[in-house]
Design an enzyme around this catalytic site. Structure first.
Site, PDB file in Angstrom:
ATOM      1  N   CYS A  74      -2.239   9.354   2.436  1.00  0.00           N
ATOM      2  CA  CYS A  74      -1.540   9.004   1.206  1.00  0.00           C
ATOM      3  C   CYS A  74      -3.252   9.029  -0.228  1.00  0.00           C
ATOM      4  CB  CYS A  74      -1.619   7.238   1.343  1.00  0.00           C
ATOM      5  SG  CYS A  74      -3.025   6.346   1.991  1.00  0.00           S
ATOM      6  N   GLU A 108       0.971  -1.355   0.289  1.00  0.00           N
ATOM      7  CA  GLU A 108       0.199  -0.265  -0.182  1.00  0.00           C
ATOM      8  C   GLU A 108       0.806   1.465  -0.205  1.00  0.00           C
ATOM      9  OE1 GLU A 108      -2.847  -0.062  -0.387  1.00  0.00           O
ATOM     10  OE2 GLU A 108      -3.725  -2.408   0.013  1.00  0.00           O
TER      11      GLU A 108
HETATM   12  P1  NDP Z   1       8.428   4.777   4.256  1.00  0.00           P
HETATM   13  O1  NDP Z   1       8.365   3.951   3.219  1.00  0.00           O
HETATM   14  O2  NDP Z   1       9.808   5.639   4.578  1.00  0.00           O
HETATM   15  O3  NDP Z   1       8.046   3.739   5.549  1.00  0.00           O
HETATM   16  C1  NDP Z   1       6.910   3.358   5.991  1.00  0.00           C
HETATM   17  C2  NDP Z   1       7.867   2.064   6.978  1.00  0.00           C
HETATM   18  O4  NDP Z   1       8.598   1.028   6.866  1.00  0.00           O
HETATM   19  C3  NDP Z   1       7.651   2.614   8.583  1.00  0.00           C
HETATM   20  O5  NDP Z   1       7.546   1.885   9.342  1.00  0.00           O
HETATM   21  C4  NDP Z   1       9.638   2.198   7.640  1.00  0.00           C
HETATM   22  O6  NDP Z   1      10.178   2.529   9.305  1.00  0.00           O
HETATM   23  C5  NDP Z   1       9.679   1.028   7.313  1.00  0.00           C
HETATM   24  N1  NDP Z   1      10.861   0.768   6.882  1.00  0.00           N
HETATM   25  C6  NDP Z   1      11.854   1.403   6.561  1.00  0.00           C
HETATM   26  N2  NDP Z   1      12.609   0.993   5.864  1.00  0.00           N
HETATM   27  C7  NDP Z   1      12.466  -0.080   5.731  1.00  0.00           C
HETATM   28  C8  NDP Z   1      13.259  -1.321   5.486  1.00  0.00           C
HETATM   29  N3  NDP Z   1      14.430  -0.839   4.169  1.00  0.00           N
HETATM   30  N4  NDP Z   1      12.784  -2.340   4.827  1.00  0.00           N
HETATM   31  C9  NDP Z   1      11.112  -2.653   6.179  1.00  0.00           C
HETATM   32  N5  NDP Z   1      10.805  -1.592   6.362  1.00  0.00           N
HETATM   33  C10 NDP Z   1      11.315  -0.196   6.296  1.00  0.00           C
HETATM   34  O7  NDP Z   1       6.954   5.922   4.507  1.00  0.00           O
HETATM   35  P2  NDP Z   1       6.219   6.424   5.664  1.00  0.00           P
HETATM   36  O8  NDP Z   1       6.351   5.876   6.734  1.00  0.00           O
HETATM   37  O9  NDP Z   1       6.984   8.265   5.293  1.00  0.00           O
HETATM   38  O10 NDP Z   1       4.691   6.811   5.548  1.00  0.00           O
HETATM   39  C11 NDP Z   1       4.153   7.727   4.060  1.00  0.00           C
HETATM   40  C12 NDP Z   1       3.999   7.020   3.352  1.00  0.00           C
HETATM   41  O11 NDP Z   1       2.708   6.239   3.058  1.00  0.00           O
HETATM   42  C13 NDP Z   1       3.613   7.923   2.084  1.00  0.00           C
HETATM   43  O12 NDP Z   1       4.431   7.874   0.863  1.00  0.00           O
HETATM   44  C14 NDP Z   1       1.690   7.551   1.690  1.00  0.00           C
HETATM   45  O13 NDP Z   1       2.252   7.713   0.909  1.00  0.00           O
HETATM   46  C15 NDP Z   1       2.171   5.946   2.246  1.00  0.00           C
HETATM   47  N6  NDP Z   1       1.168   5.506   2.675  1.00  0.00           N
HETATM   48  C16 NDP Z   1       0.432   4.680   2.047  1.00  0.00           C
HETATM   49  C17 NDP Z   1      -0.999   4.194   2.416  1.00  0.00           C
HETATM   50  C18 NDP Z   1      -1.885   3.445   1.144  1.00  0.00           C
HETATM   51  O14 NDP Z   1      -3.119   2.733   2.073  1.00  0.00           O
HETATM   52  N7  NDP Z   1      -1.308   3.332   0.271  1.00  0.00           N
HETATM   53  C19 NDP Z   1      -1.845   5.495   3.748  1.00  0.00           C
HETATM   54  C20 NDP Z   1      -0.695   6.494   4.250  1.00  0.00           C
HETATM   55  C21 NDP Z   1       0.439   6.485   3.747  1.00  0.00           C
HETATM   56  P3  NDP Z   1      10.938   3.377   9.761  1.00  0.00           P
HETATM   57  O15 NDP Z   1       9.558   4.623  10.174  1.00  0.00           O
HETATM   58  O16 NDP Z   1      11.531   3.510  11.076  1.00  0.00           O
HETATM   59  O17 NDP Z   1      12.542   3.851   9.101  1.00  0.00           O
END
Ligand code: NDP
Length: 509
Positions: free
Chosen positions: A272, A238
């Site tokens: 999002c 997502e």
């Molecule tokens: P990120 O992609 O930065 O992070 C998402 C999650 O992945 C966090 O828990 C993060 O941890 C973790 N993460 C980071 N690096 C890795 C890795 N290499 N392997 C596995 N997990 C990892 O997104 P954001 O948290 O900044 O969220 C915003 C984004 O989410 C926007 O693009 C938004 O559009 C999208 N989004 C999509 C939705 C949907 O349903 N389609 C709904 C809500 C948001 P950590 O934070 O600790 O780095």
């Protein structure tokens, strides 16, 4: 999770004040593996509870969440900075989804009979959807309850146990959720939380999980997929969006502007499925822009009691917003409200941009701030074309009195709201997810439940077949009977059409 498994800690901060909200362990791969092993040990018990047993637990959890909604909203408010009322709204929606899961899992996933067909008429055929085992959920910070619960509730409802890695910005919310379920079921590890940074998430992808449900940015989604590929672990992605709102000439312009303002600015644009682009029919463009700018000027970001928008939760997002606005203005765009001066060191004020070229960052990339571009179009054909030109395909909105469904169907997005914004996310029975760079797979609704299962097909021989097809004793006479039967069943369908087929059909027709 016990703290002893961790070697280091990190702080979660209040993004509006910089205050430390909590200190959490950085769980390493060994700690993640241990959590997954505990989840695996609990998975058999949870699956054995059946739909009724699971529903009882999920209903009790729903009661706890509802009664303590204000407390959870406080944690969300502290870790994201969003207004308390907005936090309560996302919690309320998550609770509603949990209720839907409890009451629909049996109907959606339970065993169903399937017609066996004439050739295998002696078989009773059925399909049911069985839990995968352990699901790893990786969530973002922008809706730290609603978004991960779209995976957690559905995975649990389908009979899986869950290990959840919340964003490093909102670990306290994740822990609160797991603790609240543990109050209902103290003796089984149904939902555990591992905390840390990207490495912890990556360790979860490489752990012995049966599926990863990832919500976050497209870039991280690709890394998650690559890590999951090592073990052939399936994933739901997502990812981000660049949702458009289309306004037709016969639309209720005031309602469209109101929806555009809320869709673009609510949660400080960190949604999002937030509205980041608007395409307006030329006949109603001026009126729409007037109404939208009026609304954009009437809301502001801050910490005062009247502020309807909170801070940018992730400080680095300020640079992204600044880059997009600066690029838009440098390339001929105009800020009717806000602009470069609207971007502070914690807060971004609402910004309405017009005359922005379609290939600029503010139109092509996810901004994730309270900014929106508005463009005049000659008709809805042009609006559809521009909407579909993007590489994301999450949600969209159409305002039209007479053509809503027709336009909606032509938009290449997983979800479309007609004469509203984002309403599809609140309808628990509808699937949520996107296409293109917005990811694949679905949470919510029947698709969301099946996403966390495998289909189990069973055939049972009811009586001895007059024609046994699966034996070396089959005779040439029986093969002739089979051929005759097949010809009678399907022979006419194989006749060539009288007129040649059209070379290419419109895929969306
Ligand atoms: P990120 O992609 O930065 O992070 C998402 C999650 O992945 C966090 O828990 C993060 O941890 C973790 N993460 C980071 N690096 C890795 C890795 N290499 N392997 C596995 N997990 C990892 O997104 P954001 O948290 O900044 O969220 C915003 C984004 O989410 C926007 O693009 C938004 O559009 C999208 N989004 C999509 C939705 C949907 O349903 N389609 C709904 C809500 C948001 P950590 O934070 O600790 O780095």
């Amino acid at each position: 999770m016990t703290q002893t498994a961790a070697t280091a800690t990190f702080e979660s901060l209040n993004p509006a004040t910089g205050d430390v909200v909590g200190v959490h362990p950085v769980h390493d791969a060994a700690a993640v593996d241990a959590a997954v092993a505990r989840a695996r040990a609990a998975a058999g018990w949870w699956a054995a509870q059946g739909f009724d047993g699971r529903r009882r637990v999920l209903d009790q959890w729903r009661g706890v969440l509802t009664r303590r909604m204000a407390q959870l909203a406080d944690v969300v408010h502290q870790e994201t900075g969003k207004p308390h009322g907005d936090a309560q709204l996302e919690i309320g929606l998550a609770i509603d989804h949990l209720a839907w899961v409890g009451s629909h899992a049996s109907k959606v996933l339970g065993r169903k009979r399937v017609a066996p067909g004439l050739l295998l008429a002696n078989q009773a055929a059925s399909v049911e959807y069985l839990p995968l085992g352990v699901v790893g959920v990786i969530g973002p910070w922008n809706y730290p309850v609603f978004t991960p619960m779209g995976s957690i509730a559905y995975a649990l409802g389908a009979g899986n146990t869950v290990v959840f890695k919340p964003s490093e910005l909102t670990p306290g919310v994740g822990l609160w959720l797991a603790d609240s379920l543990r109050e209902v079921v103290p003796d089984h590890d149904l939902l555990q939380v591992v905390t840390g940074h990207g490495d912890t998430g990556a360790a979860l992808c490489r752990a012995d999980v049966d599926k990863i449900a990832f919500t976050g940015s497209t870039a991280t989604g690709k890394r998650v997929m690559a890590a999951c590929a090592e073990r052939l672990t399936p994933v739901v992605i997502e990812a981000g969006g660049k949702d458009a709102l289309l306004v037709d000439e016969d639309a209720d312009v005031v309602a469209a502007a109101d929806a555009a303002a809320w869709g673009a600015f609510a949660n400080a644009g960190q949604t999002c499925t937030g509205i980041e682009r608007v395409y307006v029919h030329e006949r109603v463009y001026d009126r729409f822009v007037d109404e939208l700018t009026k609304r954009a000027r009437s809301v502001h970001a801050g910490t005062d009691a009247d502020a309807k928008l909170g801070p940018m939760t992730m400080p680095s997002q300020l640079d992204v917003v600044r880059r997009h606005v600066t690029d838009a203005l440098a390339r001929g765009g105009r800020a009717l409200v806000g602009g470069e001066g609207a971007i502070g060191d914690k807060f971004v004020q609402p910004t309405v941009l017009v005359d922005v070229p379609e290939d600029s960052l503010a139109v092509t990339e996810e901004t994730f701030g309270p900014t929106v571009t508005v463009r005049k179009v000659r008709d809805m054909d042009e609006a559809v074309e521009l909407t579909n030109a993007g590489h994301y395909g999450l949600g969209s909105s159409v305002f039209s009195a007479s053509r809503g469904p027709e336009i909606a169907r032509r938009l290449r997005t997983g979800m479309t709201a007609i004469n509203s914004v984002i309403s599809f996310a609140g309808v628990a029975g509808l699937p949520f997810g996107g296409v293109g760079d917005s990811g694949f797979g679905r949470i919510h609704g029947p698709d969301g439940l099946r996403e966390f299962c495998y289909a189990k097909a069973v055939t049972r021989t009811r009586f001895k077949a007059p024609l046994n097809l699966t034996t070396f004793d089959r005779t040439p006479e029986q093969d002739t009977v089979v051929a005759t039967l097949l010809t009678a069943l399907h022979g006419r369908a194989s006749q060539l059409p009288k007129r040649p087929l059209r070379a290419r059909r419109d895929r969306r027709s």
